[in-house]
Design an enzyme around this catalytic site. Structure first.
Site, mmCIF file in Angstrom:
data_model
loop_
_atom_site.group_PDB
_atom_site.id
_atom_site.type_symbol
_atom_site.label_atom_id
_atom_site.label_comp_id
_atom_site.label_asym_id
_atom_site.label_seq_id
_atom_site.Cartn_x
_atom_site.Cartn_y
_atom_site.Cartn_z
ATOM 1 C CD GLU A 1 -8.235 -1.012 11.551
ATOM 2 O OE1 GLU A 1 -7.381 -0.011 11.843
ATOM 3 O OE2 GLU A 1 -8.846 -1.671 12.594
ATOM 4 C CG PHE B 1 -20.529 1.209 19.075
ATOM 5 C CD1 PHE B 1 -20.032 2.456 19.721
ATOM 6 C CD2 PHE B 1 -19.866 0.172 19.486
ATOM 7 C CE1 PHE B 1 -18.586 2.513 20.030
ATOM 8 C CE2 PHE B 1 -18.478 0.066 19.862
ATOM 9 C CZ PHE B 1 -17.742 1.388 20.174
ATOM 10 C CD GLN B 2 -16.403 0.119 17.235
ATOM 11 O OE1 GLN B 2 -16.399 -0.983 16.757
ATOM 12 N NE2 GLN B 2 -15.325 0.749 17.555
ATOM 13 C CG MET C 1 7.722 15.087 -5.335
ATOM 14 S SD MET C 1 9.218 15.246 -6.511
ATOM 15 C CE MET C 1 9.231 13.480 -7.163
ATOM 16 C CE LYS D 1 -21.672 -9.642 17.468
ATOM 17 N NZ LYS D 1 -20.320 -9.301 17.882
#
Ligand SMILES: Cc1cc2nc3c(=O)[nH]c(=O)nc-3n(C[C@H](O)[C@H](O)[C@H](O)COP(=O)(O)OP(=O)(O)OC[C@H]3O[C@@H](n4cnc5c(N)ncnc54)[C@H](O)[C@@H]3O)c2cc1C
Ligand SMILES: Cc1ncc(C[n+]2csc(CCOP(=O)(O)OP(=O)(O)O)c2C)c(N)n1
Lengths: 166, 563
Positions: B50, B112-113, B475, B162
């Site tokens: 993602e 969940f999630q 760097m 959802k």
């Protein structure tokens, strides 16, 4: 620059996440909100928040700009140094005993405070006033046996309406 | 007629002219993905992580000037986008991020999630929404797009439970009139007149432009303005491309790794005209010693940027485009505003600085990274879209690739996100299929989102990756060399995959170059090879980026390195 106490009045949309956004604006910049008072306005969809914070003018200006940029903020007024009425309210629960009862009532009468509840062992005193008045009152009540108290944030209102929404 | 939330979502996305989404599916967005199945006119790019999606949407937005759109599932899908959201927030890039969420009835139950993604992203989005009521869906999406692009742009997140996607809603809610009044702007005439007065008095003027000129699509007006004044121009990292890098008035980037002459000019100017900049600490270095002799005119759309670190003598709070238009108009009527005679000495002085310390590096046995970039410029004639990762690769690109056009330099400025460049290149390539897109990378950064090779190959995106492989987190190593007694603590990256084989494993082409005299041929071959190409340049391991202003010093106190 001089650090002083600032009073800021904010009109916001009355929505669940708005307080979190406002609080985040302060905490994200390391600011402690000293006192806060919130309630709805004439229009129940809009709430007014009165905040007091310590800081110098520079940082206060920055915070105000940040607040004004937020979508749910309708208006920000800096009441610091403006002609405004400022009040806090405190509810003090006093333990009452035979020995101090007379002196307690006398003190409360002298200062024109209000007893809003009393039972044989306790009474609750309501005091409204300027921040300093509240500090004084607590100092006076302390030797008489404060059990607990709840103190509101400062509420403030400018004497004159300088802008459309007050 | 009744529509599902997911159907409404697509209806509004189309009203907003969305035809490209970068995303990754999961449980709570399955209804959205099912609906997507029916919309062939919306192209969805399936990334491999993602973070790749959000950076690709970012690169897409920067290259196209449109809003980037990203769609991910709840929980880990949503949290994986947070770095990219913060990145877009710092650089003011318009993105709409849609995250799935558990059904409203489960919110707050550690379902969940479930994560509180609006809570997590509150400080790094311009605004965010949790849509609890399907009736508000259409309106909220419209609002999100409006907010992302209005004023100073930024990322907006919409959290979509959802059940809201499954709910049936009356289609009529869609015709609900939504109009956004343009934000009121204060009149600019008075401030512009004051600015002109300062310009008139100035003998050593300098223009400093930034990301705001590009975000405000005001480069044409900006170029006209600089030309009319015949005034030298410097820019922040984010402003590169707003002014042509080959123009005689161009001084290159200023700041920590700015050119000698840009930093000298800013330290000696008597007037600084700052357009769409936020005076980042990489730009100012020691604030008290920044532009010490200059009056400052600051044009910025966001009041927050004004007087934040540098106090302006004249501040103009406005979109820079109308301001520049007005000033240009006045300047055409009043050509004697700055008689060229007045600034002649100043321009001669700057020419002298340019001559005295040009950007340079020493050649050696090994490939110099700067040389790779110079050669890339030569071969692309400056016409490519260049993205960068973060670190030395990014600074050398800013120094050695003169950008000609806006939105051709795409880099993570404010957050400095390693792993940004490659997915951003994917997004830029999607936005501009006909253009050459090159990611200039370090061997450390490229490994942060290397999984997107699969995405690039799957969608036949001919992105070219130039790895300046120094075997170090360069760097950081440079800072350890300069400030930490050469103790290279955890910056050795020499254990790396074989990038050529890795490219091949993904179905891309891999090329390696180890000798300076092969650089040009390798680059040419890489650019000419169709499809995704990785070029692994084994460069001088301990090369430094110079000039460099050490932290705490003023811009005029530069270390110039070995020349
Ligand atoms: C390793 C590393 C090193 C770096 N070194 C340097 C360096 O040496 N020099 C350097 O310059 N940077 C450097 N940077 C980048 C730096 O961190 C900042 O990202 C950059 O300086 C910010 O650029 P900016 O001021 O143009 O602001 P941006 O972040 O581009 O912000 C844009 C400004 O324009 C305003 N604006 C937006 N839209 C408009 C509009 N329509 N009209 C008017 N104003 C508008 C915004 O309000 C904002 O103030 C470095 C970054 C990294 C990662
Ligand atoms: C996600 C992330 N982690 C850590 C850093 C700190 N950091 C800045 S530059 C850099 C080194 C980058 O190394 P490399 O990609 O090899 O590029 P080079 O500097 O060698 O060109 C690191 C670790 C960062 N900017 N971003």
């Amino acid at each position: 620059m001089e650090i002083k106490e600032n009073t800021i009045s904010i009109l916001v949309n009355n929505k669940p996440d708005v307080m979190a956004r406002i609080a985040g604006t302060f905490s994200g910049r390391g600011f402690n909100i000293e006192t806060i008072a919130v309630n709805v306005t004439k229009d129940p969809n809009i709430s007014k928040i009165i905040l007091t914070i310590f800081g110098n003018q520079d940082t206060i200006t920055k915070i105000e700009k940040q607040l004004k940029r937020m979508l749910d903020v309708i208006q920000v007024d800096d009441l610091t140094g403006r002609d405004a009425i400022r009040r806090e309210m405190i509810l003090v629960r006093m333990k009452t005993t035979e020995e101090q009862r007379t002196q307690l009532t006398k003190t409360i009468d002298t200062y024109k405070w209000k007893i809003v509840s009393s039972s044989p062992d306790y009474c609750i005193v309501e005091i409204t006033g300027h921040r300093d008045d509240i500090e004084n009152a607590l100092a006076i009540l302390e030797p008489l046996g404060i059990d607990d108290f709840t103190r509101t944030g400062t509420v403030a209102l400018a004497r004159q309406n300088n802008n459309s929404r007050g | 007629m009744k529509l599902t939330g997911a159907q409404i979502l697509f209806k509004v996305l189309k009203q907003e002219n969305v035809d490209t989404i970068f995303g990754y599916p999961g449980g709570s967005v399955m209804d959205i993905y099912d609906e997507l199945f029916r919309h062939e006119d919306i192209k969805h790019f399936l990334v491999r992580h993602e973070q790749g999606a959000i950076h690709a949407a970012d690169g897409y937005a920067r290259a196209s000037g449109k809003i980037g759109v990203c769609l991910v599932t709840s929980g880990p899908g949503a949290t994986n986008t947070v770095t990219g959201i913060a990145n877009a927030y710092m650089d003011s890039i318009p993105i709409v991020v849609m995250t799935g969420q558990v059904p409203v009835s489960l919110i707050g139950n550690d379902a969940f999630q479930e994560v509180d993604i609006t809570g997590i992203t509150r400080p790094c989005t311009k605004h965010n929404f949790l849509v609890r009521d399907p009736e508000n869906l259409a309106r909220t999406i419209k609002e999100a797009f409006h907010i992302a692009r209005a004023g100073r742009p930024g990322p907006v997140l919409i959290d979509l439970p959802k059940n809201v996607m499954q709910a049936l809603v009356d289609d009529t809610t869609l015709s609900y009139p939504i109009s956004f009044s343009d934000e009121e702007t204060d009149p600019i005439e008075k401030d512009c007149a004051e600015a002109l007065e300062l310009i008139r008095k100035s003998r050593k003027p300098l223009i400093f432009c930034g990301g705001g000129v590009i975000l405000g699509r005001a480069w044409k007006e900006f170029r006209t303005f600089a030309k009319k004044l015949n005034c030298p121009v410097t820019s922040s990292l984010m402003g590169l491309g707003a002014f042509p890098g080959t123009d005689p008035l161009w001084l290159g980037m200023l700041g920590m790794h700015g050119t000698y002459y840009a930093n000298m000019a800013i330290s000696n100017a008597d007037l600084l005209i700052a357009v769409g900049v936020r005076f980042d600490d990489r730009v100012t270095s020691k604030v008290e010693a920044f532009a010490p002799h200059a009056r400052i005119i600051h044009i910025d759309i966001d009041p927050v940027s004004i007087d934040k670190t540098i106090k302006a003598d004249v501040s103009i709070i406005s979109d820079c485009k109308p301001v520049l238009q007005l000033l240009n108009e006045w300047l055409s009527h009043d050509p004697v505003v700055t008689p060229q005679e007045h600034t002649k000495e100043w321009r001669a002085q700057i020419a002298e600085w340019k001559e005295k310390v040009p950007l340079s590096y020493c050649r050696g046995e090994k490939i110099k990274p700067q040389y790779v970039i110079e050669t890339l410029y030569e071969l692309t004639k400056g016409k490519a879209i260049i993205t960068t990762e973060v670190g030395q690769n990014q600074m050398w690109t800013a120094q050695f690739y003169p950008f000609e056009a806006p939105n051709t330099f795409i880099s993570s400025g404010g957050l400095g996100t390693m792993g940004f460049g490659f997915p951003a290149a994917i997004g830029a390539q999607v936005a501009c299929p006909e253009k050459l897109v090159v990611d200039i990378a370090g061997d450390g950064s490229i490994q942060m989102n290397i999984q997107e090779m699969a995405t690039a190959v799957q969608y036949k995106l001919p992105v070219k990756i130039v790895i300046l492989n120094n075997g170090f987190l360069g760097m950081v190593r440079q800072w350890q060399e300069l400030f930490y007694g050469k103790r290279y603590s955890q910056t050795d990256m020499s254990y790396a995959p074989d990038f050529v084989k890795l490219a091949e494993a993904y179905g891309a082409t891999g090329l390696r170059c180890t000798k300076p005299n092969e650089v040009k041929a390798t680059l040419q071959k890489g650019l000419d090879t169709p499809g995704t190409v990785v070029m692994d340049f084994r460069v001088e391991p301990e090369e430094g980026v110079f000039p460099m202003v050490k932290p705490g010093l003023s811009l005029s106190e530069m270390s110039l390195g070995k020349t």
